[in-house]
Design a protein around this motif. Structure first.
Motif, PDB file in Angstrom:
ATOM      1  N   GLU A   1      -8.972  16.513  -0.700  1.00  0.00           N
ATOM      2  CA  GLU A   1      -9.095  15.062  -0.657  1.00  0.00           C
ATOM      3  C   GLU A   1      -8.850  14.491   0.740  1.00  0.00           C
ATOM      4  N   TYR A   2      -9.680  13.571   1.145  1.00  0.00           N
ATOM      5  CA  TYR A   2      -9.656  12.856   2.429  1.00  0.00           C
ATOM      6  C   TYR A   2     -10.092  13.718   3.607  1.00  0.00           C
TER       7      TYR A   2
ATOM      8  N   GLU B   1       1.439   6.609   7.253  1.00  0.00           N
ATOM      9  CA  GLU B   1       2.745   5.962   7.234  1.00  0.00           C
ATOM     10  C   GLU B   1       3.519   6.197   8.521  1.00  0.00           C
TER      11      GLU B   1
ATOM     12  N   HIS C   1       8.520  11.684  -0.449  1.00  0.00           N
ATOM     13  CA  HIS C   1       8.077  11.128  -1.732  1.00  0.00           C
ATOM     14  C   HIS C   1       6.819  11.820  -2.262  1.00  0.00           C
TER      15      HIS C   1
ATOM     16  N   GLU D   1      11.533   2.666   3.960  1.00  0.00           N
ATOM     17  CA  GLU D   1      10.243   2.381   4.583  1.00  0.00           C
ATOM     18  C   GLU D   1       9.879   0.896   4.643  1.00  0.00           C
TER      19      GLU D   1
ATOM     20  N   ALA E   1       1.751  -1.600   1.452  1.00  0.00           N
ATOM     21  CA  ALA E   1       2.628  -0.474   1.743  1.00  0.00           C
ATOM     22  C   ALA E   1       4.034  -0.764   1.228  1.00  0.00           C
TER      23      ALA E   1
ATOM     24  N   HIS F   1       6.486   2.483  -6.850  1.00  0.00           N
ATOM     25  CA  HIS F   1       6.321   3.757  -7.562  1.00  0.00           C
ATOM     26  C   HIS F   1       6.929   4.937  -6.809  1.00  0.00           C
TER      27      HIS F   1
ATOM     28  N   ASN G   1       8.257   7.739 -10.387  1.00  0.00           N
ATOM     29  CA  ASN G   1       7.063   8.459  -9.951  1.00  0.00           C
ATOM     30  C   ASN G   1       6.696   9.606 -10.899  1.00  0.00           C
TER      31      ASN G   1
ATOM     32  N   HIS H   1       2.869   9.179 -11.102  1.00  0.00           N
ATOM     33  CA  HIS H   1       2.237  10.166 -10.226  1.00  0.00           C
ATOM     34  C   HIS H   1       0.820  10.507 -10.692  1.00  0.00           C
ATOM     35  N   GLY H   2      -0.127  10.420  -9.775  1.00  0.00           N
ATOM     36  CA  GLY H   2      -1.486  10.845 -10.087  1.00  0.00           C
ATOM     37  C   GLY H   2      -2.167   9.995 -11.150  1.00  0.00           C
TER      38      GLY H   2
ATOM     39  N   SER I   1      -1.493   4.984  -8.451  1.00  0.00           N
ATOM     40  CA  SER I   1      -1.654   5.438  -7.061  1.00  0.00           C
ATOM     41  C   SER I   1      -2.892   4.806  -6.450  1.00  0.00           C
TER      42      SER I   1
ATOM     43  N   HIS J   1      -2.148   1.175  -5.414  1.00  0.00           N
ATOM     44  CA  HIS J   1      -1.423   1.160  -4.139  1.00  0.00           C
ATOM     45  C   HIS J   1      -2.341   1.576  -2.984  1.00  0.00           C
TER      46      HIS J   1
HETATM   47  C1  HEM Z   1      -0.157   1.524   5.238  1.00  0.00           C
HETATM   48  C2  HEM Z   1       0.558   2.402   4.694  1.00  0.00           C
HETATM   49  C3  HEM Z   1       0.186   3.183   3.470  1.00  0.00           C
HETATM   50  C4  HEM Z   1      -1.041   3.613   3.041  1.00  0.00           C
HETATM   51  C5  HEM Z   1      -2.390   3.393   3.700  1.00  0.00           C
HETATM   52  C6  HEM Z   1      -0.826   4.356   1.827  1.00  0.00           C
HETATM   53  C7  HEM Z   1      -1.826   4.965   1.089  1.00  0.00           C
HETATM   54  C8  HEM Z   1      -1.630   5.803   0.018  1.00  0.00           C
HETATM   55  C9  HEM Z   1      -2.670   6.468  -0.727  1.00  0.00           C
HETATM   56  C10 HEM Z   1      -4.153   6.368  -0.472  1.00  0.00           C
HETATM   57  C11 HEM Z   1      -2.063   7.209  -1.688  1.00  0.00           C
HETATM   58  C12 HEM Z   1      -2.769   8.095  -2.719  1.00  0.00           C
HETATM   59  C13 HEM Z   1      -2.872   9.449  -2.157  1.00  0.00           C
HETATM   60  C14 HEM Z   1      -3.666  10.369  -3.037  1.00  0.00           C
HETATM   61  O1  HEM Z   1      -4.886  10.275  -3.004  1.00  0.00           O
HETATM   62  O2  HEM Z   1      -3.077  11.186  -3.744  1.00  0.00           O
HETATM   63  C15 HEM Z   1      -0.641   7.019  -1.557  1.00  0.00           C
HETATM   64  C16 HEM Z   1       0.305   7.615  -2.346  1.00  0.00           C
HETATM   65  C17 HEM Z   1       1.625   7.275  -2.329  1.00  0.00           C
HETATM   66  N1  HEM Z   1       2.245   6.335  -1.519  1.00  0.00           N
HETATM   67 FE1  HEM Z   1       1.380   5.320  -0.032  1.00  0.00          FE
HETATM   68  N2  HEM Z   1       0.500   4.354   1.515  1.00  0.00           N
HETATM   69  C18 HEM Z   1       1.159   3.646   2.496  1.00  0.00           C
HETATM   70  C19 HEM Z   1       2.519   3.371   2.549  1.00  0.00           C
HETATM   71  C20 HEM Z   1       3.429   3.744   1.597  1.00  0.00           C
HETATM   72  C21 HEM Z   1       4.839   3.367   1.583  1.00  0.00           C
HETATM   73  C22 HEM Z   1       5.525   2.496   2.628  1.00  0.00           C
HETATM   74  C23 HEM Z   1       5.384   3.951   0.479  1.00  0.00           C
HETATM   75  C24 HEM Z   1       6.805   3.906  -0.057  1.00  0.00           C
HETATM   76  C25 HEM Z   1       7.647   2.989   0.108  1.00  0.00           C
HETATM   77  C26 HEM Z   1       4.342   4.707  -0.190  1.00  0.00           C
HETATM   78  C27 HEM Z   1       4.526   5.468  -1.313  1.00  0.00           C
HETATM   79  C28 HEM Z   1       3.556   6.279  -1.859  1.00  0.00           C
HETATM   80  C29 HEM Z   1       3.812   7.228  -2.922  1.00  0.00           C
HETATM   81  C30 HEM Z   1       5.158   7.503  -3.608  1.00  0.00           C
HETATM   82  C31 HEM Z   1       2.602   7.856  -3.209  1.00  0.00           C
HETATM   83  C32 HEM Z   1       2.350   8.954  -4.254  1.00  0.00           C
HETATM   84  C33 HEM Z   1       1.679   8.426  -5.450  1.00  0.00           C
HETATM   85  C34 HEM Z   1       1.578   9.484  -6.512  1.00  0.00           C
HETATM   86  O3  HEM Z   1       2.612  10.066  -6.858  1.00  0.00           O
HETATM   87  O4  HEM Z   1       0.487   9.710  -7.034  1.00  0.00           O
HETATM   88  N3  HEM Z   1       3.170   4.549   0.502  1.00  0.00           N
HETATM   89  N4  HEM Z   1      -0.405   6.145  -0.513  1.00  0.00           N
END
Ligand code: HEM
Ligand code: HEM
Ligand SMILES: [Fe+2]
Lengths: 200, 115, 488
Positions: free
Chosen positions: C135-136, C211, C258, C280, C322, C329, C335, C339-340, C344, C347
């Motif tokens: 992915e990506y 991030e 995370h 964060e 963000a 989550h 999470n 998760h998944g 997600s 976000h």
């Molecule tokens: C601009 C900053 C950020 C962007 C562009 C971003 C983008 C993303 C994307 C696209 C995913 C999905 C990844 C996948 O395809 O599996 C993801 C997952 C996640 N992000 Fe972010 N994120 C950002 C900032 C943050 C911040 C600040 C936090 C926490 C405070 C965070 C927590 C998470 C977590 C925990 C997941 C996992 C989700 C899962 O378990 O499926 N993210 N992020």
């Protein structure tokens, strides 16, 4: 004249930025060494590939408070005991096929990927395969012809035919079996497994 | 891992988390605004926001079943968020010393001798 | 270009290159949305393009187009700003131009292969020539190498230009950040059968990009914009850039944890990931205070309203996408269920759009103003409804999709993850739940709004500032002469 106090000065914060970044990186590298050691195939969290010769359970561990894989008796995949090298080769063929067919842009593996199709972390243990005795062959035929052998559970959503050969299908099943033995700290929670010999 | 949230509390837990960040930011915003405008009413709003932030933090602690050293961390977090806007405001004031007097400022509008 | 009355030939070399990158970025942004709409439709009409253009291919194009257009946008932004910062012309225009064409050709070939070859047999050749299935960063290995070469050329251009001209604090942060950004990409360029090891390093690329290194890159672009648009003194801007780097890297590097809750990695990551990702949002909150301070102390008069509006959208988008959506989550107790899932995706959409699409769009408006001969883009701008509607539609569209996905994500977390235990049957139980389906429909509706906003945006970028009356241009020139006098 410039009366900036030291704690608000540019040079102070440059130093802080450098030291914090450096410090965090050192910690991350240190943790990485430890983690990579603990997730190398053959460790207690990520078993050796030859685990596909064994039966794999997913059971609740009251001490840890969540479910974990438990490795049981011999249960050779496709009726054949494999050496460590043979097992790695088969699992690797499966992984390579999963990458080349781009499965992760429909499915999640260990919860990462796409959300269009079921999570495959414990696919090997899924009740959808009916019974332990027919599971392997059902998986192979499903992978080779998901259109005919699919379920959809009342939806029209189907997995497409991806041109998977029988050899590749065997590799994928080996990979899925191996993946189900990884200790994932209890994800997926509360997964209900297919009945297997040795279940209480 | 510590206990996961109850299934029925998933929404509550995530919303409490979202509200924490939101009201943490409201607190920071109103705090800065009250300093800027020198008005006590904004300071009241700021501490009201902080109060709501604390409430949601407590909700989160409850539904996540946080216990032991986690509670100490949360107490530190509450203190940290209380003081952070003060610190950042000090930094703002400290880093902007009578801007007008600084000789070495960039020349706005004039994009070097190139164009 | 005469048709559009763009003032291209008078640009400096760096800005010329920048415009090329921006144009490709805008086109790929359109491709991203088109394929997003198809992928969304495949949730609603499962038979759509079945076994012809399957969901995995469509989704891959959707997210790859995004990663590549944002990289193009960032490269373009740096080229746009570097000469002003280094106070000298770009060192290697020809080389940069060559790299641009190679890069663009490679992207075109990759897309054609994605669309028409799609997948291959399970061997190394497929991973080298067709796609890597991660992915990506699905781009096949040969393209990875091409990307690294082009990024190295870009890097050389940046470093050499600073070296020849002026080396500043922002330059230092930017160059180190680019080294990290390119270096991280290498972490995604190897094959292993071990899925845990695979995902461990994969997250280094994805998380430490969005991030950490991308945030700092955007911080550099912001710092420049603030100096140029608002005339904030360099000393202050640089001090704050360092503060931001300290806070971002201080929380974001170990915030990586995370993603290490459930992939086979040890249990200590539950604590580390939970703790550091709770930190964060701190840099984002710090920015709130600082922005209020600046807004209060400075006169926010500026000559480019659309750019300013998109910079504000960036600040809010970053905070909500963000900060708020991320924290929601990120704790492991939550999470485990989210998760998944579509959570997600909720976000991911708000964060990528809010933090990175918006600032790129702001840069396009900054560039297009120059291309129009630096006419004022303020309240006297004719047809201002175009940029305003584009801004509104794009933001409402993405926000609407985010909310819709949040509802679906909740249903999925609750039914599939919590109740059913994430089985095959449980997955479909959630997919067919009423509110899940509602969310999927509304995502599509708001997706069309987003796409409409994009069409307006492109139209606006092609026409904005063309009809500014001569009288306004004259008045603006006088004002600026006057302004400079009082300022200096
Ligand atoms: C601009 C900053 C950020 C962007 C562009 C971003 C983008 C993303 C994307 C696209 C995913 C999905 C990844 C996948 O395809 O599996 C993801 C997952 C996640 N992000 Fe972010 N994120 C950002 C900032 C943050 C911040 C600040 C936090 C926490 C405070 C965070 C927590 C998470 C977590 C925990 C997941 C996992 C989700 C899962 O378990 O499926 N993210 N992020
Ligand atoms: C026209 C509007 C759009 C539609 C209909 C759309 C639709 C989709 C769909 C169906 C997916 C696949 C999710 C899954 O696996 O189930 C997806 C993924 C994704 N899209 Fe979009 N999208 C749109 C616009 C955007 C925009 C504007 C951005 C960001 C700038 C974006 C960023 C992403 C990301 C980062 C992912 C991966 C998310 C993850 O893995 O969690 N999309 N999109
Ligand atoms: Fe992350």
């Amino acid at each position: 004249m410039n009366k900036t106090p030291w704690w608000a000065s540019e040079s102070f914060w440059r130093k802080v930025a450098v030291w914090i970044t450096g410090g965090m990186l050192v910690i991350l590298i240190f943790l990485t060494f430890d983690t990579v050691k603990k997730i190398t195939a053959g460790s207690s969290r990520v078993p050796a590939y030859s685990v596909i010769n064994k039966r794999i359970y997913y059971r609740f561990n009251p001490e840890r408070g969540f479910m974990e894989p438990v490795i049981g008796d011999d249960a050779p995949l496709f009726g054949k005991m494999l050496s460590e090298e043979e097992a790695e080769k088969l699992v690797s063929l499966g992984k390579m096929t999963i990458q080349a067919k781009n499965c992760m842009n429909c499915h999640t593996l260990l919860g990462n990927g796409a959300y269009y199709a079921p999570d495959l972390t414990k696919a090997w243990l899924d009740q959808g395969w009916g019974a332990e005795s027919v599971r392997e062959n059902m998986m192979v035929s499903f992978l080779m012809d998901p259109k005919t052998n699919g379920r959809g559970y009342g939806t029209m959503r189907r997995m497409p035919n991806l041109g998977i050969t029988e050899e590749e299908a065997h590799g994928i099943v080996a990979f899925l079996k191996w993946m189900s033995s990884i200790d994932t700290n209890g994800f997926p929670n509360n997964f209900k497994t297919i009945p297997q010999e040795g279940d209480q | 891992m510590t206990e996961p949230v109850l299934a029925s509390n998933i929404m509550l837990a995530t919303m409490a988390g979202a509200m924490m960040i939101l009201f943490g930011a409201f607190y920071a915003f109103f705090f800065a605004w009250s300093r800027l405008k020198n008005k006590a009413s904004y300071a009241t709003l700021a501490y009201l926001s902080y109060g709501i932030f604390v409430v949601f933090t407590v909700v989160l602690v409850q539904v996540l079943h946080l216990s032991g050293y986690w509670r100490i961390l949360v107490a530190l977090l509450l203190l940290g968020y209380l003081l952070a806007p003060h610190g950042i405001w000090h930094l703002c004031v400290g880093t902007h010393p009578h801007e007008e007097e600084i000789a070495t400022r960039s020349t706005p509008g004039k994009s070097s001798g190139l164009s | 270009m005469s048709l559009l009355k763009f003032d291209y030939s008078s640009l400096t070399p760096g800005k010329k290159l920048a415009v090329k990158y921006f144009i490709v970025a805008i086109i790929l942004f359109g491709a991203q949305l088109l394929f997003g709409l198809i992928a969304g439709a495949q949730y609603l009409v499962p038979g759509l393009f079945y076994n012809k253009l399957d969901f995995n291919v469509v989704r891959m194009v959707h997210i790859n187009a995004m990663v590549i257009w944002m990289l193009y946008g960032f490269i373009g932004s740096v080229y746009w700003l570097i000469e002003d910062e280094a106070q000298t012309e770009l060192v290697g225009y020809k080389l940069g131009n060559l790299a641009f064409w190679i890069f663009t050709l490679a992207v075109a070939v990759v897309v054609v292969v994605y669309l028409f070859i799609q997948i291959g047999p399970g061997n190394q050749t497929s991973l080298w020539l067709i796609n890597e299935g991660r992915e990506y960063i699905e781009a096949p290995r040969w393209a990875d190498i091409g990307i690294v070469v082009c990024v190295l050329i870009f890097f050389y251009n940046v470093a050499a230009t600073f070296m020849k001209g002026r080396w500043t604090g922002i330059a230092g942060v930017l160059v180190l950040d680019l080294v990290a950004l390119a270096g991280l990409y290498l972490a995604g360029m190897f094959y292993t059968p071990n899925i845990s090891v695979d995902q461990y390093w994969w997250w280094w690329v994805i998380h430490l990009w969005v991030e950490a290194t991308w945030e700092v890159l955007v911080g550099c672009i912001m710092a420049w914009s603030l100096m140029q648009v608002l005339g904030t003194p360099r000393k202050i801007v640089q001090t704050w850039l360092y503060i931001e780097v300290a806070l971002m890297f201080g929380s974001g590097i170990l915030g990586l944890g995370h993603h290490y809750f459930w992939i086979g990695t040890p249990e200590y990551w539950l604590t580390i990931g939970g703790f550091f990702s709770a930190l964060e949002p701190v840099p984002l909150v710090a920015m709130v205070v600082h922005a209020v301070y600046d807004a209060g102390k400075h006169d926010f008069k500026n000559r480019n309203h659309p750019a300013m509006a998109w910079l504000i959208a960036h600040a809010f988008g970053n905070f909500f996408g963000a900060g708020v959506w991320g924290f929601m989550h990120t704790l492991p107790q939550i999470n485990l269920y989210t998760h998944g899932t579509q959570w997600s995706a909720s976000h991911g959409h708000l964060a990528f759009f809010g933090a990175y699409a918006s600032i790129n769009i702001a840069m396009w408006y900054i560039a297009v103003q120059k291309l129009r001969g630096d006419v004022p883009f303020d309240s006297r701008l004719p047809h201002a409804w175009r940029w305003k509607s584009a801004l509104a539609l794009l933001n409402i569209g993405v926000l609407g999709m985010t909310m819709a996905l949040l509802i679906s994500g909740y249903e999925q977390s609750f039914i599939e993850r919590a109740i059913e235990g994430s089985t095959w049957a449980g997955y479909f139980k959630a997919q067919t739940a009423k509110w899940f389906m509602q969310g999927m429909w509304w995502r599509q509706v708001f997706g069309y709004a987003t796409a409409l906003g994009y069409v307006l945006l492109v139209w606006d970028l092609m026409t904005i500032g063309k009809d500014v009356p001569q009288s306004v241009i004259e008045a603006d020139r006088k004002e600026r002469l006057h302004g400079q006098k009082t300022r200096g």
